[in-house]
Motif scaffolding. Structure first.
Motif, mmCIF file in Angstrom:
data_model
loop_
_atom_site.group_PDB
_atom_site.id
_atom_site.type_symbol
_atom_site.label_atom_id
_atom_site.label_comp_id
_atom_site.label_asym_id
_atom_site.label_seq_id
_atom_site.Cartn_x
_atom_site.Cartn_y
_atom_site.Cartn_z
ATOM 1 N N VAL A 92 0.833 -1.209 0.000
ATOM 2 C CA VAL A 92 0.000 0.000 0.000
ATOM 3 C C VAL A 92 0.865 1.255 0.000
ATOM 4 O O VAL A 92 0.668 2.182 -0.798
ATOM 5 C CB VAL A 92 -0.945 -0.002 1.214
ATOM 6 C CG1 VAL A 92 -1.619 1.369 1.378
ATOM 7 C CG2 VAL A 92 -2.005 -1.086 1.072
ATOM 8 N N GLU A 93 1.857 1.293 0.888
ATOM 9 C CA GLU A 93 2.636 2.520 1.038
ATOM 10 C C GLU A 93 3.590 2.770 -0.127
ATOM 11 O O GLU A 93 3.845 3.923 -0.480
ATOM 12 C CB GLU A 93 3.406 2.489 2.356
ATOM 13 C CG GLU A 93 2.515 2.710 3.557
ATOM 14 C CD GLU A 93 3.294 3.229 4.741
ATOM 15 O OE1 GLU A 93 4.030 4.231 4.592
ATOM 16 O OE2 GLU A 93 3.181 2.624 5.816
ATOM 17 N N LEU B 226 2.353 7.528 -6.120
ATOM 18 C CA LEU B 226 1.269 8.441 -6.491
ATOM 19 C C LEU B 226 1.432 9.796 -5.805
ATOM 20 O O LEU B 226 1.145 10.841 -6.408
ATOM 21 C CB LEU B 226 -0.078 7.831 -6.120
ATOM 22 C CG LEU B 226 -0.490 6.569 -6.883
ATOM 23 C CD1 LEU B 226 -1.827 6.047 -6.357
ATOM 24 C CD2 LEU B 226 -0.579 6.842 -8.381
ATOM 25 N N ALA B 227 1.897 9.781 -4.557
ATOM 26 C CA ALA B 227 2.071 11.040 -3.821
ATOM 27 C C ALA B 227 3.080 11.943 -4.511
ATOM 28 O O ALA B 227 2.888 13.163 -4.602
ATOM 29 C CB ALA B 227 2.502 10.748 -2.386
ATOM 30 N N ALA B 228 4.156 11.353 -5.015
ATOM 31 C CA ALA B 228 5.165 12.151 -5.712
ATOM 32 C C ALA B 228 4.599 12.784 -6.974
ATOM 33 O O ALA B 228 5.034 13.869 -7.385
ATOM 34 C CB ALA B 228 6.379 11.279 -6.050
ATOM 35 N N ASP C 91 -0.252 19.319 0.732
ATOM 36 C CA ASP C 91 0.253 18.004 1.132
ATOM 37 C C ASP C 91 1.686 18.101 1.644
ATOM 38 O O ASP C 91 2.045 17.489 2.657
ATOM 39 C CB ASP C 91 0.216 17.031 -0.055
ATOM 40 C CG ASP C 91 -1.194 16.692 -0.501
ATOM 41 O OD1 ASP C 91 -2.092 16.622 0.360
ATOM 42 O OD2 ASP C 91 -1.395 16.500 -1.717
ATOM 43 N N VAL C 92 2.520 18.855 0.944
ATOM 44 C CA VAL C 92 3.914 19.005 1.352
ATOM 45 C C VAL C 92 3.994 19.693 2.713
ATOM 46 O O VAL C 92 4.787 19.304 3.582
ATOM 47 C CB VAL C 92 4.716 19.785 0.296
ATOM 48 C CG1 VAL C 92 6.131 20.058 0.794
ATOM 49 C CG2 VAL C 92 4.765 18.998 -1.014
ATOM 50 N N ALA D 267 0.199 10.677 6.291
ATOM 51 C CA ALA D 267 0.250 11.898 5.483
ATOM 52 C C ALA D 267 0.777 11.606 4.085
ATOM 53 O O ALA D 267 0.341 12.214 3.110
ATOM 54 C CB ALA D 267 1.121 12.945 6.178
ATOM 55 N N VAL D 268 1.725 10.668 3.983
ATOM 56 C CA VAL D 268 2.216 10.272 2.662
ATOM 57 C C VAL D 268 1.084 9.620 1.869
ATOM 58 O O VAL D 268 0.861 9.941 0.694
ATOM 59 C CB VAL D 268 3.402 9.291 2.789
ATOM 60 C CG1 VAL D 268 3.812 8.776 1.406
ATOM 61 C CG2 VAL D 268 4.583 9.960 3.474
#
Length: 231
Positions: free
Chosen positions: A102-103, A109-111, A118-119, A150-151
């Protein structure tokens, strides 16, 4: 099979239990159609509304399924265990393996999708994790999980966020016990700080490959480290 009228309380639960027993003992095998509400109500000695609620409970447990215009059919002989119940019974190693999947994807995707907000949230979470280094293990674990949450949130995928939220209670317990057992923070209260800063940097820079690499390395050994490598 138990027979006779039901006691006057609580009827729905008793009716559901009686029907479950008949499914379990093979009276109605998988694929069989249950008798109609009127017939069941007469057999159980209750009203049709009670039967209807009992059948709804069985459907919720995955034992039966109504088919429009055809009736109610048996789909399983034992209740389907829900996901939170499975997680509560699962070994922390099993949960951790799925957490990695998952992470790692969430970091990729977060990047790609992170916003300025978000940052900012990630930076605040990292600072909170650093502040928690002076606190007890439970507080530090909570701050560590909050950073990882948060990530995942920065991936902007509600399913990934939901899955991570489901893992949180098991992770919280497992990681706290791990710290107590190993004493990882005895010499380094802010264990794996550099790894977490690297995650933040990769996500903030929009570097998906770096984000995946650092999260993978960070989470690959839950028993040798708390949520991170030696940094």
């Amino acid at each position: 099979m138990e027979t006779g009228p039901l006691r006057p309380s609580p009827l729905v639960e008793q009716a559901a239990a009686r029907l479950r027993a008949r499914i379990a003992d093979g009276t109605w095998p998988v694929g069989a159609k249950l008798p109609g509400e009127t017939t069941l109500a007469k057999e159980l000695g209750v009203g049709r509304s009670t039967v209807r609620e009992a059948l709804r409970a069985l459907a919720g447990a995955g034992l039966v399924r109504p088919r429009q215009g055809a009736g109610v059919f048996v789909t399983a002989t034992a209740p389907v265990e829900d996901f939170p119940a499975q997680l509560r019974r699962a070994a922390v190693t099993d949960v951790y393996e799925v957490r990695i999947a998952v992470e790692v994807h969430a970091a990729r995707l977060a990047a790609r999708r992170r916003t300025d907000e978000d940052v900012t949230a990630l930076r605040a979470a990292l600072q909170a994790r650093r502040a928690a280094a002076a606190a007890d293990d439970q507080t530090f674990v909570d701050a560590d999980i909050a950073f990882h949450a948060a990530v995942v949130a920065a991936a902007h995928n509600v399913v990934l966020s939901g899955l991570f939220a489901q893992f949180t209670p098991v992770l919280r317990k497992g990681l706290t016990e791990l710290l107590a057992l190993t004493g990882l923070r005895a010499d380094d209260p802010n264990h794996a700080d550099e790894a977490h800063e690297a995650i933040l940097r990769a996500v903030a820079d929009g570097d998906a490959e770096a984000a995946v690499a650092v999260v993978t390395e960070e989470l690959e050994d839950p028993f040798g480290q708390l949520g991170g490598g030696e940094g």
